[in-house]
Write a protein that holds these residues in place. Structure first.
Motif, PDB file in Angstrom:
ATOM      1  N   ARG A  23       0.858  -1.194   0.000  1.00 39.77           N
ATOM      2  CA  ARG A  23       0.000   0.000   0.000  1.00 39.77           C
ATOM      3  C   ARG A  23       0.891   1.241   0.000  1.00 39.77           C
ATOM      4  O   ARG A  23       1.409   1.626   1.061  1.00 39.77           O
ATOM      5  CB  ARG A  23      -0.923  -0.003   1.212  1.00 39.77           C
ATOM      6  N   GLN A  49     -10.499   2.075   7.580  1.00 39.06           N
ATOM      7  CA  GLN A  49     -11.230   1.903   6.323  1.00 39.06           C
ATOM      8  C   GLN A  49     -10.562   0.904   5.398  1.00 39.06           C
ATOM      9  O   GLN A  49     -11.242   0.161   4.672  1.00 39.06           O
ATOM     10  CB  GLN A  49     -11.345   3.270   5.645  1.00 39.06           C
ATOM     11  N   GLU A  50      -9.244   0.840   5.393  1.00 40.52           N
ATOM     12  CA  GLU A  50      -8.515   0.136   4.343  1.00 40.52           C
ATOM     13  C   GLU A  50      -7.866  -1.186   4.750  1.00 40.52           C
ATOM     14  O   GLU A  50      -7.590  -2.015   3.892  1.00 40.52           O
ATOM     15  CB  GLU A  50      -7.415   1.055   3.781  1.00 40.52           C
ATOM     16  N   ASP A  70      -1.350   7.899  -4.190  1.00 39.98           N
ATOM     17  CA  ASP A  70      -2.306   7.308  -3.263  1.00 39.98           C
ATOM     18  C   ASP A  70      -2.512   8.163  -2.019  1.00 39.98           C
ATOM     19  O   ASP A  70      -3.589   8.147  -1.421  1.00 39.98           O
ATOM     20  CB  ASP A  70      -1.840   5.909  -2.853  1.00 39.98           C
ATOM     21  N   LEU A 110      -6.555   9.056  -1.679  1.00 36.05           N
ATOM     22  CA  LEU A 110      -7.340   8.166  -0.835  1.00 36.05           C
ATOM     23  C   LEU A 110      -8.593   8.890  -0.341  1.00 36.05           C
ATOM     24  O   LEU A 110      -8.503   9.939   0.288  1.00 36.05           O
ATOM     25  CB  LEU A 110      -6.511   7.691   0.358  1.00 36.05           C
ATOM     26  N   VAL A 169     -13.909  -0.652   3.553  1.00 32.19           N
ATOM     27  CA  VAL A 169     -13.752  -1.616   2.476  1.00 32.19           C
ATOM     28  C   VAL A 169     -13.931  -3.013   3.051  1.00 32.19           C
ATOM     29  O   VAL A 169     -13.565  -3.284   4.184  1.00 32.19           O
ATOM     30  CB  VAL A 169     -12.352  -1.477   1.853  1.00 32.19           C
ATOM     31  N   ASN A 187      -8.708  -3.696  -1.405  1.00 34.50           N
ATOM     32  CA  ASN A 187      -8.385  -3.242  -0.070  1.00 34.50           C
ATOM     33  C   ASN A 187      -7.303  -2.178  -0.049  1.00 34.50           C
ATOM     34  O   ASN A 187      -7.022  -1.616   0.980  1.00 34.50           O
ATOM     35  CB  ASN A 187      -7.918  -4.429   0.797  1.00 34.50           C
ATOM     36  N   GLY A 188      -6.695  -1.867  -1.171  1.00 41.53           N
ATOM     37  CA  GLY A 188      -5.564  -0.970  -1.076  1.00 41.53           C
ATOM     38  C   GLY A 188      -5.506   0.120  -2.102  1.00 41.53           C
ATOM     39  O   GLY A 188      -4.689   1.013  -1.984  1.00 41.53           O
ATOM     40  N   ALA A 197      -5.970   3.449  -3.645  1.00 38.20           N
ATOM     41  CA  ALA A 197      -6.485   4.758  -3.255  1.00 38.20           C
ATOM     42  C   ALA A 197      -7.054   5.504  -4.436  1.00 38.20           C
ATOM     43  O   ALA A 197      -7.740   6.500  -4.264  1.00 38.20           O
ATOM     44  CB  ALA A 197      -5.364   5.580  -2.616  1.00 38.20           C
TER      45      ALA A 197
END
Length: 437
Positions: free
Chosen positions: A227, A343-344, A404, A408, A415, A424-425, A427
């Motif tokens: 990420r 969130q991620e 990112d 984001l 997510v 999941n990653g 942005a």
């Protein structure tokens, strides 16, 4: 007469996000912050009262930081493998033992430097296992659109307790001595451990059997490096935290002694920073920036201002204003960062990611504080402080160069955590945004 049902209906209700676990975590954090921030002052004065000098105080502080750096990643893996509340309670129990023994030594007579370093190192070891577990527990406890508000309220309570704990601890050290303050900190850890033992982890899915601790660490590393927004900000803060620690822990007291009137004005400036963090958390209960990390990272630039103000140096009133503003903006970043992690990051990897975050935040601090003296001798104090300010600006600008970080976006719900095929990653992906203020 008013019926019992009507009375209950009129009774103010807690917000939906302030559930049982959240309330227990917040109460325990307030208790430990009240105790630990006073204990930091008490530990320094315990060293001084035994005839120690500034170097001895630094050795005791370093003894806490070193095991924190060494064991953080292992602590994160353990917290994702075992029930997090049990890891937290065990770490608190270790802190009870270490601080209690420290208090007994101080109250009984003159403790040796190696004894104080050993007990402080045990406290740092407990912190290494506690911090990733606690962050993972908090992030997994909060859900829904009001997550950022929940994090802001939690941080406001925590920062307020830190300010109050430092003020109360300083007064108690002067009134009754450092030993009793250390004993109070041990009692605070015991109370907090009791509260955390009642946490409910039923909402957390059972962990699937893994390939061992090393496999867990490798999986956490892949999550971290995969990420760009995550590793970019952690690298940014590894440098920023280090130079800010050098400026405030080493140069700040020296500037205060030579130009500002001594420890009193410097303590006032630090108090203004603490008040700013509380105000910043209060602001974030209402403000929900759409681009989380863009807003948060822009608010890191003012972190350069205290070093610049000390380099000039500005009058005390101006320094206090600078510290307050810095506290506000830094807390905007803090809440935005917690919201992004919530969130991620998949739930089953929260503590490992938190461990890499903590590791990056503290790894360079001992080196920076150790090099602060030689840098002052070689460059001069003023130039060294301007260098600290410049490094904060440079690494923050570099973080903003990562797409990112800029892109984001806040989503209405986290997510899907770890779902097959879930994004999941990324942005850059356009996602629905809800609850914006």
């Amino acid at each position: 007469m008013t019926s019992a049902a009507e009375s209950r209906a009129r009774r103010p209700r807690r917000p939906e996000w302030a559930g049982r676990n959240y309330s227990l975590l917040t109460a325990a954090a307030v208790v430990t912050n009240l105790g630990s921030h006073g204990a930091l002052i008490a530990a320094a004065f315990a060293v001084i009262e035994t005839g120690g000098d500034g170097g001895d105080v630094g050795l005791v502080a370093a003894a806490r930081t070193l095991p924190l750096v060494l064991f953080l990643l292992i602590g994160g893996a353990v917290a994702d493998r075992l029930p997090r509340h049990r890891v937290m309670v065990a770490a608190n129990a270790l802190n009870v033992v270490s601080q209690g023994a420290f208090a007994v030594l101080v109250l009984a007579g003159e403790p040796q430097l190696w004894q104080m370093m050993l007990l402080t190192a045990l406290g740092g070891t407990g912190q290494a296992f506690f911090s990733p577990a606690a962050e993972g527990m908090l992030l997994s406890t909060v859900s829904g659109e009001q997550a950022s508000r929940a994090f802001a309220v939690f941080r406001m309570a925590m920062q307020g307790a830190a300010v109050g704990g430092a003020a109360l601890g300083g007064a108690m050290v002067a009134a009754i001595g450092p030993g009793w303050v250390l004993a109070a900190d041990a009692a605070a850890f015991a109370v907090a451990a009791s509260l955390r033992s009642f946490l409910d982890v039923g909402h957390i899915p059972p962990r699937e059997p893994g390939g061992g601790l090393l496999a867990d660490l490798r999986e956490g590393w892949r999550e971290f490096t995969g990420r760009p927004w995550l590793w970019a900000v952690v690298v940014q803060f590894s440098v920023a935290n280090a130079v800010v620690a050098a400026a405030e822990a080493v140069y700040g007291p020296l500037v205060a002694r030579d130009h500002l009137g001594g420890a009193g004005p410097w303590g006032l400036a630090l108090g203004c920073f603490g008040a700013g963090t509380v105000a910043g958390a209060l602001l974030m209960t209402r403000w929900k920036p759409r681009r989380l990390l863009l807003a948060g990272t822009l608010c890191v630039f003012p972190l350069a201002l205290p070093s610049a103000a000390l380099a000039v140096p500005v009058p005390v009133a101006a320094l206090c204003a600078v510290m307050f503003v810095t506290g506000v903006t830094l807390e905007v970043f803090g809440v935005s960062w917690m919201t992004a992690l919530h969130q991620e990051i998949p739930e089953d990897k929260l503590s490992r990611v938190a461990a890499y975050d903590w590791f990056g935040s503290v790894a360079l601090v001992p080196l920076a504080t150790a090099l602060a003296g030689p840098a002052e001798e070689g460059l001069g104090r003023t130039n060294a402080l301007w260098g600290c300010a410049a490094l904060v600006v440079v690494v923050t600008a570099a973080a903003l160069c990562v797409p990112d970080v800029r892109n984001l976006r806040r989503t209405s719900t986290p997510v899907a955590k770890g779902a097959p095929g879930a994004d999941n990653g990324s942005a850059d992906a356009e996602r629905p945004v809800g609850g914006l203020g």
